[in-house]
Design a protein around this motif. Sequence first.
Motif, PDB file in Angstrom:
ATOM      1  N   ASP A 240       0.728  -1.368   0.165  1.00  0.00           N
ATOM      2  CA  ASP A 240       0.015   0.292  -0.352  1.00  0.00           C
ATOM      3  C   ASP A 240       0.867   1.088   0.015  1.00  0.00           C
ATOM      4  O   ASP A 240       1.003   2.792  -0.574  1.00  0.00           O
ATOM      5  CB  ASP A 240      -0.854  -0.002   1.215  1.00  0.00           C
ATOM      6  N   GLU A 241       2.168   1.096   1.076  1.00  0.00           N
ATOM      7  CA  GLU A 241       2.757   2.240   0.904  1.00  0.00           C
ATOM      8  C   GLU A 241       3.247   2.821  -0.661  1.00  0.00           C
ATOM      9  O   GLU A 241       3.854   3.465  -0.582  1.00  0.00           O
ATOM     10  CB  GLU A 241       3.939   2.356   2.339  1.00  0.00           C
ATOM     11  N   ALA A 242       3.839   1.816  -1.360  1.00  0.00           N
ATOM     12  CA  ALA A 242       4.051   1.454  -2.672  1.00  0.00           C
ATOM     13  C   ALA A 242       3.357   2.762  -2.848  1.00  0.00           C
ATOM     14  O   ALA A 242       3.828   3.707  -4.070  1.00  0.00           O
ATOM     15  CB  ALA A 242       4.444   0.462  -3.568  1.00  0.00           C
ATOM     16  N   GLY A 243       2.274   1.717  -3.028  1.00  0.00           N
ATOM     17  CA  GLY A 243       0.559   2.474  -3.799  1.00  0.00           C
ATOM     18  C   GLY A 243       0.378   4.088  -3.490  1.00  0.00           C
ATOM     19  O   GLY A 243       0.741   4.900  -4.904  1.00  0.00           O
ATOM     20  N   HIS A 244       1.252   4.132  -2.489  1.00  0.00           N
ATOM     21  CA  HIS A 244       0.702   5.725  -2.544  1.00  0.00           C
ATOM     22  C   HIS A 244       1.517   6.535  -2.163  1.00  0.00           C
ATOM     23  O   HIS A 244       1.327   7.491  -3.023  1.00  0.00           O
ATOM     24  CB  HIS A 244       0.734   6.019  -0.467  1.00  0.00           C
ATOM     25  N   GLY A 245       3.203   6.355  -2.953  1.00  0.00           N
ATOM     26  CA  GLY A 245       4.114   7.240  -3.193  1.00  0.00           C
ATOM     27  C   GLY A 245       3.717   6.902  -4.735  1.00  0.00           C
ATOM     28  O   GLY A 245       3.507   7.717  -5.512  1.00  0.00           O
ATOM     29  N   LEU A 246       3.362   6.117  -5.714  1.00  0.00           N
ATOM     30  CA  LEU A 246       3.404   6.589  -6.931  1.00  0.00           C
ATOM     31  C   LEU A 246       1.978   7.381  -7.144  1.00  0.00           C
ATOM     32  O   LEU A 246       2.627   8.025  -7.914  1.00  0.00           O
ATOM     33  CB  LEU A 246       2.940   5.271  -7.865  1.00  0.00           C
TER      34      LEU A 246
ATOM     35  N   MET B 155      -5.419  12.326  -2.015  1.00  0.00           N
ATOM     36  CA  MET B 155      -5.225  11.535  -0.434  1.00  0.00           C
ATOM     37  C   MET B 155      -6.774  10.627  -0.011  1.00  0.00           C
ATOM     38  O   MET B 155      -6.349  10.182   1.635  1.00  0.00           O
ATOM     39  CB  MET B 155      -5.191  12.666  -0.530  1.00  0.00           C
ATOM     40  N   VAL B 156      -7.666  11.227  -0.513  1.00  0.00           N
ATOM     41  CA  VAL B 156      -9.066  10.741   0.122  1.00  0.00           C
ATOM     42  C   VAL B 156      -9.036   8.765   0.076  1.00  0.00           C
ATOM     43  O   VAL B 156      -9.054   8.523   1.150  1.00  0.00           O
ATOM     44  CB  VAL B 156     -10.002  10.414  -1.093  1.00  0.00           C
ATOM     45  N   ARG B 157      -7.924   8.097  -1.062  1.00  0.00           N
ATOM     46  CA  ARG B 157      -7.921   6.864  -1.253  1.00  0.00           C
ATOM     47  C   ARG B 157      -6.406   6.928   0.022  1.00  0.00           C
ATOM     48  O   ARG B 157      -7.008   5.622   0.689  1.00  0.00           O
ATOM     49  CB  ARG B 157      -7.083   5.990  -2.959  1.00  0.00           C
ATOM     50  N   ILE B 158      -6.062   7.438   0.367  1.00  0.00           N
ATOM     51  CA  ILE B 158      -4.466   7.131   0.752  1.00  0.00           C
ATOM     52  C   ILE B 158      -4.830   7.061   2.554  1.00  0.00           C
ATOM     53  O   ILE B 158      -4.449   6.286   3.349  1.00  0.00           O
ATOM     54  CB  ILE B 158      -3.448   7.988   0.858  1.00  0.00           C
ATOM     55  N   CYS B 159      -5.959   8.175   2.866  1.00  0.00           N
ATOM     56  CA  CYS B 159      -6.132   7.911   4.191  1.00  0.00           C
ATOM     57  C   CYS B 159      -7.325   6.460   4.704  1.00  0.00           C
ATOM     58  O   CYS B 159      -6.812   6.484   5.936  1.00  0.00           O
ATOM     59  CB  CYS B 159      -7.110   9.247   4.148  1.00  0.00           C
ATOM     60  N   LYS B 160      -7.970   6.824   3.581  1.00  0.00           N
ATOM     61  CA  LYS B 160      -8.656   5.020   3.803  1.00  0.00           C
ATOM     62  C   LYS B 160      -7.697   3.975   4.382  1.00  0.00           C
ATOM     63  O   LYS B 160      -7.890   3.411   4.892  1.00  0.00           O
ATOM     64  CB  LYS B 160      -9.836   4.861   2.900  1.00  0.00           C
ATOM     65  N   GLU B 161      -6.938   3.775   3.213  1.00  0.00           N
ATOM     66  CA  GLU B 161      -5.863   3.036   3.387  1.00  0.00           C
ATOM     67  C   GLU B 161      -4.481   3.308   5.004  1.00  0.00           C
ATOM     68  O   GLU B 161      -5.123   2.026   5.353  1.00  0.00           O
ATOM     69  CB  GLU B 161      -5.232   2.610   2.600  1.00  0.00           C
TER      70      GLU B 161
END
Length: 326
Positions: A86-92, A163-169
């Motif tokens: 997930d963190e890799a995805g957030h970075g991308l 940020m919306v998806r990142i915050c959910k994760e």
Amino acid sequence: MYSQGLTDAKGSEEPQELLDAFQKKIDAEIKIEPRDWMPEAYRKTLIRQMSQHAHSEIVGQLPEGNWITRAPTLKRKMILLAKVQDEAGHGLYIYSATETLGVSREQLTTELLTGQAKYSSIFNYPTTSWADIGAIGWLVDGAAIMNQVPLCRASYGPYARSMVRICKEESFHQRQGYEIMTVLARGSEAQKIMAQKALNRFWWPSLMMFGPSDKDSKHSEQSMKWKIKRFSNDDLRQKFIDATVPQAEHLGLTIPDPELKWNDDKQGYDHGEINWDEFMNVIKGHGPCNHQRMQARIKAHEEGAWVRDAVEVYQANQQKIKEEAA
Ligand code: BYC
């Protein structure tokens, strides 16, 4: 009429009418989109903050990745793997959002690997026990959520939407960390001690994640005016402390701050002085793991060169096929 303060990339002044219209849009909560006119300083501030944020997500995989092979059960291993992915995805997502400001991913990566760009101080601390993985989820992701939920309303559209998806994760990550801490805190005496030691290690560095105190924060005032930031560093830190102290009490753990005390007047906790010398030392590159983190990223980048080459060749071939068919 021209502004005295703001100049664009070429050093020429930006028309006051445009600057006023821009601020009016921000004040009216209208999102700024990639093709809209924006002051050069706004664009640069966003690139700085967003790329630091993306780098943090990428480097943030390292302390947790350290425990993937040593997670205590298969289930814990699967959960941790998913979290690190997930963190890799957030970075991308955030790199992609940053690219809409006219900067390339390659340039951003070079800035990280050559030490020109910062990433969050917190990831320069080691993870020495399994409980640290719990403490990171609970405290580090908890601090991240406190900082990032307001960023869902940031003025720049692509950043706010990412940020919306990142915050959910992140909120799922926070709960998995707290669950690890709950199991340890209710376990054997040795497990409880391990949980307490992890809290001792990560409490103060988590408070430092919010950045320098308001009086020393050089970007806050302008960033808040532009609604790139919605709250000051100290305000977010205070919210985090107020939310986290009862969680520690529920676990039966002690926050390592003898000066922590409920203040009825402000309806929040007073806390002890943060060691700002330690913070400055870490962000200048002299924390316990700065060198190790950078070496790991440089190695990964070098070893991934063949993938980037292969993608380029594939894209060129696809283009050729398209041209021949046309
Ligand atoms: N670490 O004027 P200030 C995550 C720098 S990802 C390092 O207050 P600003 C997660 C600051 O950059 C966590 N540097 O700055 C990932 C500035 O230096 P420059 C990252 C820091 O930008 C994986 C200088 O100090 N989150 O949570 O207004 C797993 C002066 O500061 C730090 C974000 O990036 C720090 N802690 O405010 C789990 C969120 N603090 O650039 C979790 C978005 C300050 O002038 N970013 N500096 O050389 C922000 O909200 C803001 O950028 C900050 C700083 C609150 C961090």
